[in-house]
Design a protein around this motif. Structure first.
Motif, PDB file in Angstrom:
ATOM      1  N   LYS A 125       0.807  -1.212   0.000  1.00 23.63           N
ATOM      2  CA  LYS A 125       0.000   0.000   0.000  1.00 23.63           C
ATOM      3  C   LYS A 125       0.840   1.263   0.000  1.00 23.63           C
ATOM      4  O   LYS A 125       0.344   2.344  -0.295  1.00 23.63           O
ATOM      5  CB  LYS A 125      -0.882   0.017   1.253  1.00 23.63           C
ATOM      6  CG  LYS A 125      -2.036  -0.960   1.192  1.00 23.63           C
ATOM      7  CD  LYS A 125      -2.903  -0.814   2.417  1.00 23.63           C
ATOM      8  CE  LYS A 125      -4.071  -1.783   2.355  1.00 23.63           C
ATOM      9  NZ  LYS A 125      -4.312  -2.458   3.599  1.00 23.63           N
ATOM     10  N   ASN A 126       2.124   1.129   0.372  1.00 27.03           N
ATOM     11  CA  ASN A 126       2.860   2.351   0.686  1.00 27.03           C
ATOM     12  C   ASN A 126       4.183   2.549  -0.038  1.00 27.03           C
ATOM     13  O   ASN A 126       4.846   3.547   0.201  1.00 27.03           O
ATOM     14  CB  ASN A 126       3.138   2.387   2.194  1.00 27.03           C
ATOM     15  CG  ASN A 126       1.853   2.384   2.994  1.00 27.03           C
ATOM     16  OD1 ASN A 126       1.023   3.265   2.832  1.00 27.03           O
ATOM     17  ND2 ASN A 126       1.667   1.364   3.818  1.00 27.03           N
ATOM     18  N   SER A 127       4.589   1.615  -0.895  1.00 27.26           N
ATOM     19  CA  SER A 127       5.927   1.726  -1.476  1.00 27.26           C
ATOM     20  C   SER A 127       5.884   1.717  -2.994  1.00 27.26           C
ATOM     21  O   SER A 127       5.065   1.034  -3.607  1.00 27.26           O
ATOM     22  CB  SER A 127       6.800   0.573  -0.987  1.00 27.26           C
ATOM     23  OG  SER A 127       6.806   0.574   0.418  1.00 27.26           O
ATOM     24  N   PHE A 128       6.801   2.476  -3.605  1.00 24.23           N
ATOM     25  CA  PHE A 128       6.941   2.528  -5.059  1.00 24.23           C
ATOM     26  C   PHE A 128       8.363   2.129  -5.407  1.00 24.23           C
ATOM     27  O   PHE A 128       9.317   2.717  -4.893  1.00 24.23           O
ATOM     28  CB  PHE A 128       6.648   3.941  -5.574  1.00 24.23           C
ATOM     29  CG  PHE A 128       5.212   4.354  -5.395  1.00 24.23           C
ATOM     30  CD1 PHE A 128       4.270   4.115  -6.397  1.00 24.23           C
ATOM     31  CD2 PHE A 128       4.796   4.951  -4.206  1.00 24.23           C
ATOM     32  CE1 PHE A 128       2.934   4.486  -6.214  1.00 24.23           C
ATOM     33  CE2 PHE A 128       3.466   5.323  -4.018  1.00 24.23           C
ATOM     34  CZ  PHE A 128       2.537   5.096  -5.027  1.00 24.23           C
ATOM     35  N   ILE A 129       8.477   1.123  -6.296  1.00 27.19           N
ATOM     36  CA  ILE A 129       9.807   0.667  -6.694  1.00 27.19           C
ATOM     37  C   ILE A 129      10.135   1.279  -8.052  1.00 27.19           C
ATOM     38  O   ILE A 129       9.382   1.139  -9.015  1.00 27.19           O
ATOM     39  CB  ILE A 129       9.865  -0.877  -6.777  1.00 27.19           C
ATOM     40  CG1 ILE A 129       9.499  -1.453  -5.409  1.00 27.19           C
ATOM     41  CG2 ILE A 129      11.229  -1.353  -7.237  1.00 27.19           C
ATOM     42  CD1 ILE A 129       9.351  -2.951  -5.395  1.00 27.19           C
ATOM     43  N   ILE A 130      11.262   1.971  -8.133  1.00 23.94           N
ATOM     44  CA  ILE A 130      11.679   2.617  -9.378  1.00 23.94           C
ATOM     45  C   ILE A 130      12.879   1.846  -9.930  1.00 23.94           C
ATOM     46  O   ILE A 130      13.885   1.689  -9.234  1.00 23.94           O
ATOM     47  CB  ILE A 130      12.070   4.091  -9.133  1.00 23.94           C
ATOM     48  CG1 ILE A 130      10.947   4.810  -8.359  1.00 23.94           C
ATOM     49  CG2 ILE A 130      12.378   4.801 -10.440  1.00 23.94           C
ATOM     50  CD1 ILE A 130      11.392   6.076  -7.665  1.00 23.94           C
TER      51      ILE A 130
END
Ligand SMILES: [Zn+2]
Length: 642
Positions: free
Chosen positions: A104-109
């Motif tokens: 719900k809270n993390s974005f992987i770039i």
């Protein structure tokens, strides 16, 4: 943060300093790049604001950008990633990088070695409806274009994995005439741009910012610069100077209460919502309850609250309008004193679970008896110690109510520390509010036990002040051994209190402990005592002003007061007029005069007190006759100099 350690400087001091300094500069640029966030508050779209993060120095193969799941002081899952939209990352050539949301809270770039910027939109949490998992207003975001912005920084800004210690700059573009209130250091760039700086993400997350037209008051308490900043939804109703008048004596009292004030600046930030409608509903004749529930449902339950921070408090409350000024101010004032006292604990006295807070997988500390219980107790104690309220009011109004509510805690099913350590689980979270009730009562009884066991040499506050010489915001105590350490500062027998009532599940022997300080308590007692003039009298009435007053709707033959239909009288006349200053009953047949509003005019109605055999629940009074020891302990407890 990088620590500067000049080793071996006794041999080559200057060379060493130069080498150390250059190393520091190099290591700063290599390992501690700065977060550079920008937000344009004049560009609101669909109730959302755009955050742009310049992160060119953070480049690495894969970057993970987190929003907090839990933030300190809330004891609940917030999942701020839920409010983030259109998350994009770009490299230095303007190419979009691949981003994937995880959980719900993390974005992987991915392929982020040449990353230049991140851009995303944050939605207003105040306008969203999520049932029990919605965000409380004091931890959320308000985007009210052109009027007000509440930026709870942790809800708007994220951080890269393992880069929670990096410094941050936030640049805001603000509408004309706007002003930001925050404990963060701010630098105006021009009249439409302002910059804030934070030491690291913890510092940033700890400092809410509110923007609106200015309504502020500044004052000083000892070494601390204090700012009050307010936004009231009711137009042209400034509030800061009013709240200043009300909280200044308490804040000053806290200044006198503590050995040192552990912060040099502080901001009280208040948002007042227009609740004049609620006032009307509560004074209406019919359908009060359903209409009030309807109002609260559409106006962000719960009614209000605040969240503590190291150098500030953000408080959300209701302005109920005319006739409720006292009530509005009482709520705001109670909240402010409580939140301000959090500068003691947990902010400067906490375990390792709170220090270096883990926003994604936090461990909950078992010491809510300390963080919230002692804070709430001190908020009441400080006002009696500094003569802002009487011992009668402290004990019979404030603490008695907490004792009654605290008895609803299911101590046969869970101890107070079990509830605390598991507070993120629904079964335990349901009882979280007990920290203000039973928690405060436990703190009061602990204080009395400390006074008894040290024969008046120490109080709870002395023990806390002693602990504050060892621990502070950067030096946590040990979660598991803290109670033993606390006990070691007092007396070995204090462990029994913790074992039974804080870590254990035993019923609290109120009478036994309160007797130490000359206070009597009976859960239920049959006695010959005055008849209550409202509840036990031969009348009918309806409650007004949230139970502050009642209107007499029918007078029957055995009314002993002499009421007339339509009389308006304060609900607590029994407490105010039938009890002496120690909370003991006035004698039978004594005559008193009670204020009554009759036909719009205030009159004094003479009343002769009548006695009858009655049951009294949760009776608390200060003993009219105390032993020398009880008197001594009573005076130490409430700071009375004779
Ligand atoms: Zn609190």
């Amino acid at each position: 943060m990088t620590e500067h350690k000049f080793r071996r400087t006794h041999r080559f001091p200057i060379i060493n300093i130069i080498i150390s300094l250059s190393l520091t500069i190099i290591s700063f640029s290599q390992t501690n790049p700065r977060y550079n966030y920008s937000v344009d508050l004049t560009n609101v779209r669909h109730d959302r604001i755009n955050v742009i993060l310049d992160c060119r120095d953070f480049g690495q193969d894969q970057l993970i950008y987190h929003f907090p799941k839990v933030v300190p002081g809330t004891y609940t899952k917030s999942d701020f990633g839920r409010f983030i939209h259109k998350f994009q990352a770009f490299d230095q050539n303007g190419n979009e990088l691949r981003c994937k949301k995880e959980g719900k809270n993390s974005f992987i770039i991915s392929n982020a070695s040449d990353i230049q910027t991140i851009s995303y939109w944050v939605s207003d949490t105040w306008d969203m409806f999520f049932g029990h998992i919605r965000i409380l207003p004091m931890e959320g975001t308000n985007i009210d274009d052109g009027r007000n912005f509440v930026i709870n920084t942790f809800a708007v800004f994220g951080y890269f994995d393992k880069h929670v210690q990096n410094p941050a700059t936030i640049n805001f573009t603000i509408p004309e005439g706007f002003y930001g209130v925050s404990a963060l250091h701010q630098t105006p760039i021009n009249d439409r741009k302002v910059r804030f700086n934070a030491e690291d993400y913890h510092h940033l997350a700890d400092c809410p910012i509110m923007f609106s037209s200015p309504d502020t008051v500044n004052f000083k308490i000892r070494n601390m610069e204090v700012t009050i900043g307010t936004y009231n939804e009711i137009p042209n109703t400034p509030f800061s100077s009013k709240v200043y008048e009300d909280i200044y004596p308490s804040v000053k009292a806290i200044g006198a209460f503590l050995d040192t004030l552990p912060a040099d600046n502080y901001a009280f930030i208040y948002y007042l919502t227009d609740a004049r409608k609620l006032g009307e509903i509560l004074n209406a004749k019919y359908f009060k309850v359903p209409r009030a529930i309807g109002f609260l449902l559409t106006h962000r339950i719960p009614v209000g609250g605040a969240l503590e921070h190291n150098n500030s408090t953000f408080s959300y409350s209701f302005d109920v309008g005319e006739g409720y000024e006292d009530l509005t101010m009482d709520i705001v004032s109670d909240i402010s004193v409580h939140e301000f006292l959090h500068i003691i604990t947990p902010l400067n006295l906490h375990s390792q679970y709170i220090d270096n807070f883990n926003y994604i997988e936090p461990k909950m500390s078992k010491h809510l008896w300390l963080y919230e219980g002692c804070t709430e107790y001190f908020a009441k104690l400080v006002t009696v110690k500094e003569d802002l309220i009487t011992p009668k009011e402290f004990l019979i109004k404030k603490m008695r109510r907490k004792l009654i509510r605290g008895e609803k805690f299911p101590n046969e099913k869970m101890s107070f520390t079990e509830m605390s350590a598991n507070v993120l689980k629904l079964k335990y979270k349901r009882h979280y509010n007990q920290v203000y009730q039973r928690g405060a009562v436990l703190a009061m009884l602990l204080d009395i036990e400390i006074i008894r066991l040290t024969e008046g040499q120490k109080t709870l506050l002395d023990v806390i002040n002693e602990l504050l010489t060892k621990y502070d915001k950067d030096h946590p105590f040990d979660e598991d051994s803290f109670i033993d350490e606390f006990v070691s500062l007092v007396h070995p027998d204090l462990k029994i209190f913790f074992d039974k009532y804080i870590e254990g599940r035993e019923d609290i022997p109120y009478q036994e402990i309160l007797n130490t300080v000359g206070v009597d308590y009976h859960k239920s007692i049959e006695e010959n005592r005055p008849i209550y003039p409202i509840r036990e009298n031969d009348i009918k009435y309806r409650r007004r002003n949230m139970n502050r007053t009642v209107e007499i709707t029918r007078v029957k033959k055995d009314d002993f007061v002499g009421f007339q239909k339509g009389d308006i009288v304060k609900y607590d006349i029994f407490y105010n007029y039938f009890l002496d200053e120690n909370g003991n009953y006035l004698p039978e047949d004594s005559t008193i005069a009670i204020p009554v509003t009759r036909n719009g005019k205030e009159i004094k109605l003479p009343v002769t007190i009548k006695y009858a055999q009655k049951t009294t629940e949760n009776k608390i009074n200060i003993m009219p006759e105390m032993t020398a020891e009880q008197r001594k302990y009573f005076n130490i407890w409430l700071g009375i100099n004779e």
